[in-house]
Scaffold this active site. Structure first.
Site, PDB file in Angstrom:
ATOM      1  N   LEU A 175       0.834  -1.201   0.000  1.00  0.00           N
ATOM      2  CA  LEU A 175       0.000   0.000   0.000  1.00  0.00           C
ATOM      3  C   LEU A 175       0.871   1.255   0.000  1.00  0.00           C
ATOM      4  O   LEU A 175       0.957   1.964   0.994  1.00  0.00           O
ATOM      5  CB  LEU A 175      -0.946  -0.024   1.211  1.00  0.00           C
ATOM      6  CG  LEU A 175      -2.067   1.018   1.197  1.00  0.00           C
ATOM      7  CD1 LEU A 175      -2.851   1.007  -0.092  1.00  0.00           C
ATOM      8  CD2 LEU A 175      -2.997   0.845   2.381  1.00  0.00           C
ATOM      9  N   HIS A 176       1.578   1.476  -1.101  1.00  0.00           N
ATOM     10  CA  HIS A 176       2.194   2.793  -1.289  1.00  0.00           C
ATOM     11  C   HIS A 176       2.250   3.112  -2.765  1.00  0.00           C
ATOM     12  O   HIS A 176       1.595   2.438  -3.550  1.00  0.00           O
ATOM     13  CB  HIS A 176       3.536   2.939  -0.574  1.00  0.00           C
ATOM     14  CG  HIS A 176       4.506   1.822  -0.778  1.00  0.00           C
ATOM     15  ND1 HIS A 176       5.120   1.599  -1.958  1.00  0.00           N
ATOM     16  CD2 HIS A 176       4.960   0.897   0.095  1.00  0.00           C
ATOM     17  CE1 HIS A 176       5.939   0.570  -1.813  1.00  0.00           C
ATOM     18  NE2 HIS A 176       5.858   0.109  -0.593  1.00  0.00           N
ATOM     19  N   ALA A 177       2.954   4.172  -3.108  1.00  0.00           N
ATOM     20  CA  ALA A 177       3.018   4.648  -4.488  1.00  0.00           C
ATOM     21  C   ALA A 177       1.611   4.857  -5.038  1.00  0.00           C
ATOM     22  O   ALA A 177       0.755   5.401  -4.349  1.00  0.00           O
ATOM     23  CB  ALA A 177       3.840   3.692  -5.352  1.00  0.00           C
TER      24      ALA A 177
END
Lengths: 92, 576
Positions: free
Chosen positions: A14-16
């Site tokens: 859960l990033h970018a």
């Protein structure tokens, strides 16, 4: 208090881009939504509308997170957010 | 160095002021300028709310500024594409992030000024991200970028970083930082002009990599105003305000030249057929594919540290194998020279280098990191060997910053242990040039890194604008060291190759001198291949040797360059 769990489907975690899409969706809701890694106390949950909070959560692919919200429409709102988290957004 | 028109330019009736600097990337172009805003000044530590400002008002101002920065970045992201767009979108979200804004508002409530509050709040967030490591640590820079933008917005001054415009412009500033490369859009920027920096500065390197005309160390140019029309000559090193008919004609002619120069047939040779393989410097697979398409005859320098910059931890062998394999696959049957990690000085890697050294250029950098972090080099050699296995590329390996024959021998031993058969070393330290014969008894080739060789020979930091005149590979002392390296190879007796992989090889006039000195291959940014090839093809080997002799005996770098350029009329014809 409504509560849902979701398993992070994006390969990068859960990033970018996936985090950006999720935060934008939370931002459009008239509710305060929190997010925490499964097993962490509710009072340590983070503001789900904050990209920086989401990034510091460090949820990887396959991790389970807990979403919480209060108020009218909370159940439907959380369902829609679960759907986002459980889609591999990086693949699209 | 500000001169009046007529000195650097021709007998133009039009009177425009001409700024003289150092030309670092050729090209003649006319356009209007945009100034790079000065970096945002840090608000005073502990700065309090101004007398009579209510915390609520300051908080509201901060929220407005954060929102404005977000809106601006979102608008810019709409015009971007690919990775650039994603970075801008994520940065836009950070600008108005509830966690960041709430933390700042809390500080304002406690009496801090809005500027200081966002400064400190962002610093805490950046530190937190930095401590998370990896991808998150890289995003810390984005938070600090956003902070600068919010403070600029609060102060009502232009946002820091490369200015944004819908129409192409000439970028004028003091100097560019490596981070500016990511945000520099070559479709929007026509040329680069800086008041500081030298021929080896980041501005120069960025300009050559992007093929943009550039002039550095042009003192006073940052005093011009946005929108001023200027003529930039990246070969002559001049910037002329209010160009006249002559300059418009020159700019027009340059357009024709670039079209003609766009082709390199894939074989570097002199007029008499003497072969000089022209290779390319690359930082990874993407560069390698581009270089191969530009006709490069191989890779003369694979900068492996570029695969790993901004990493907090040592990359795994598997990650390294993948990165190197991508480059090897772009050059089947051709030579690829892999340089082992060159960390330190202006390219720190947190897992290898000590940022607190008082004198990083003279510190533990390049091959020397093997003294303080043993094992990293062996693992890298193992990864290179694994990546080489099964590819058709001829894989050569070299160590940077070798000072003695003993170090070369040790490195050759490590290569042999890893199963790598063609070890070499870089000649960047003058001691290596002076002892080239002994060094070559242990390794199969040497490659001259002229940027560092120049800074060490002249004792002049390559990043310092005031030392730009010292910091050029045209310095006769540097050319002498190159001559001695070639002589060392001859003395050793096995005709082992001496290549050049520094910026010097990309200067077409200097390339002729290098070949005249006996250098066997030249490696450069892919953009320079066609220009260098065109100029080399205009001279014979004896002519190149005469020009080398002229440059060696010149009394200054300026004289050396001038004397050589006068004998190469093709440079003026092509505007190089």
């Amino acid at each position: 208090m409504s509560e849902r769990t979701a398993v992070i489907a994006s390969r990068v975690g859960l990033h970018a881009r996936p985090a950006g899409i999720f935060v934008a969706a939370v931002g459009e809701l008239p509710l305060e939504v929190t997010i925490a890694l499964a097993g962490e106390p509710a009072e340590d949950a983070m503001d789900a509308s904050s990209i920086l909070s989401i990034m510091s959560l460090g949820a990887s692919n396959g991790d389970t997170v807990v979403l919480r919200a209060d108020g009218e429409g909370a159940d439907e709102a959380l369902d829609s957010l679960v759907k986002i988290l459980e889609t591999d957004l990086d693949a699209e | 160095m500000q001169t009046l028109s007529g000195k650097a330019s021709t007998d133009q009736a039009e009177t425009g002021r001409t700024f003289a600097g150092v030309g670092v990337s050729p090209g003649r172009i006319i356009g209007s300028i945009l100034l790079m805003p000065k970096p945002v000044r840090e608000p005073a530590v502990g700065e309090r709310l101004a007398e009579g400002t209510a915390p609520d008002d300051a908080s509201a101002a901060l929220r407005t500024a954060a929102k404005a920065v977000q809106t601006n970045l979102t608008a810019r992201s709409a015009g971007a594409s690919g990775a650039g767009r994603e970075v801008l979108e994520a940065t836009a979200l950070m600008a108005n992030d509830p966690m960041l804004v709430k933390a700042a508002v809390k500080l304002i409530t406690n009496g801090a000024s809005a500027e200081r509050a966002i400064w400190d709040a962002a610093a805490s967030v950046a530190e937190m991200l930095h401590n998370l490591g990896g991808y998150m640590a890289e995003r810390a820079t984005d938070v600090l970028d956003v902070r600068g933008r919010i403070v600029a917005e609060l102060r009502g001054v232009p946002a820091p970083g490369i200015p944004y415009s819908d129409t192409p412009f000439i970028l004028v500033g003091e100097d560019l930082a490596p981070a500016d490369t990511a945000t520099l859009d070559p479709a929007k920027v026509l040329a680069l002009v800086t008041s500081s920096g030298g021929p080896q500065s980041h501005t120069a390197i960025i300009a050559r990599a992007l093929g943009l005309p550039a002039v550095v160390a042009a003192a006073g140019v940052d005093g011009l105003t946005d929108g001023t029309l200027v003529f930039v000559d990246g070969a002559a090193g001049t910037v002329r305000v209010d160009p006249g008919a002559d300059e418009f004609a020159l700019a027009k002619a340059w357009e024709t030249t670039t079209a003609a120069l766009a082709v390199f047939d894939g074989t570097g040779r002199l007029k008499d057929g003497h072969l000089v393989p022209l290779l390319s410097n690359v930082g990874g697979a993407k560069d390698a594919v581009k270089a191969a398409a530009a006709g490069a005859q191989g890779v003369g320098l694979l900068r492996t540290e570029f695969c790993f910059l901004e990493r907090d931890t040592e990359p795994t062998i598997a990650e390294q194998v993948e990165a190197y394999r991508g480059v090897f696959d772009a050059f089947p049957g051709k030579k690829v020279v892999v340089r082992t990690l060159d960390a330190g000085a202006d390219k720190p890697l947190p897992f290898l280098t000590d940022a607190s050294e008082p004198n990083p250029a003279l510190g533990v950098r390049g091959y020397r990191t093997d003294f303080t972090s043993p094992g990293v080099l062996e693992r890298q050699l193992e990864a290179i060997a694994q990546a080489a296995d099964g590819t058709e590329a001829q894989v050569w390996v070299m160590a940077p910053m070798i000072s003695t024959a003993e170090e070369a021998k040790h490195f050759a031993g490590l290569c042999a242990a890893a199963g790598l058969t063609t070890p070499g070393v870089m000649v960047e330290v003058p001691s290596a040039a002076l002892t080239a014969a002994s060094i070559l008894e242990h390794v199969n080739f040497v490659s001259l890194g002229t940027n560092d060789l120049t800074q060490y020979a002249m004792a002049a930091d390559r990043q310092l604008g005031p030392l730009a005149a010292l910091n050029t590979p045209w310095q006769p002392a540097v050319l002498q060291l190159i001559r001695l390296t070639v002589a060392g190879s001859r003395d050793e007796g096995h005709d082992k190759p001496v290549g050049v992989c520094g910026e010097a090889a990309a200067d077409p006039a200097l390339a002729v001198v290098l070949v005249g000195l006996g250098v066997s291959t030249l490696s450069m940014t892919a953009r320079a291949l066609s220009a260098v090839a065109a100029v080399l093809a205009s001279v014979t080997l004896p002519e190149a040797q005469q020009l080398a002799a002229l440059a060696l005996t010149a009394h200054s770098a300026t004289d050396a360059r001038r004397l050589v350029r006068e004998k190469l009329p093709i440079l003026n014809t092509l505007g190089l």
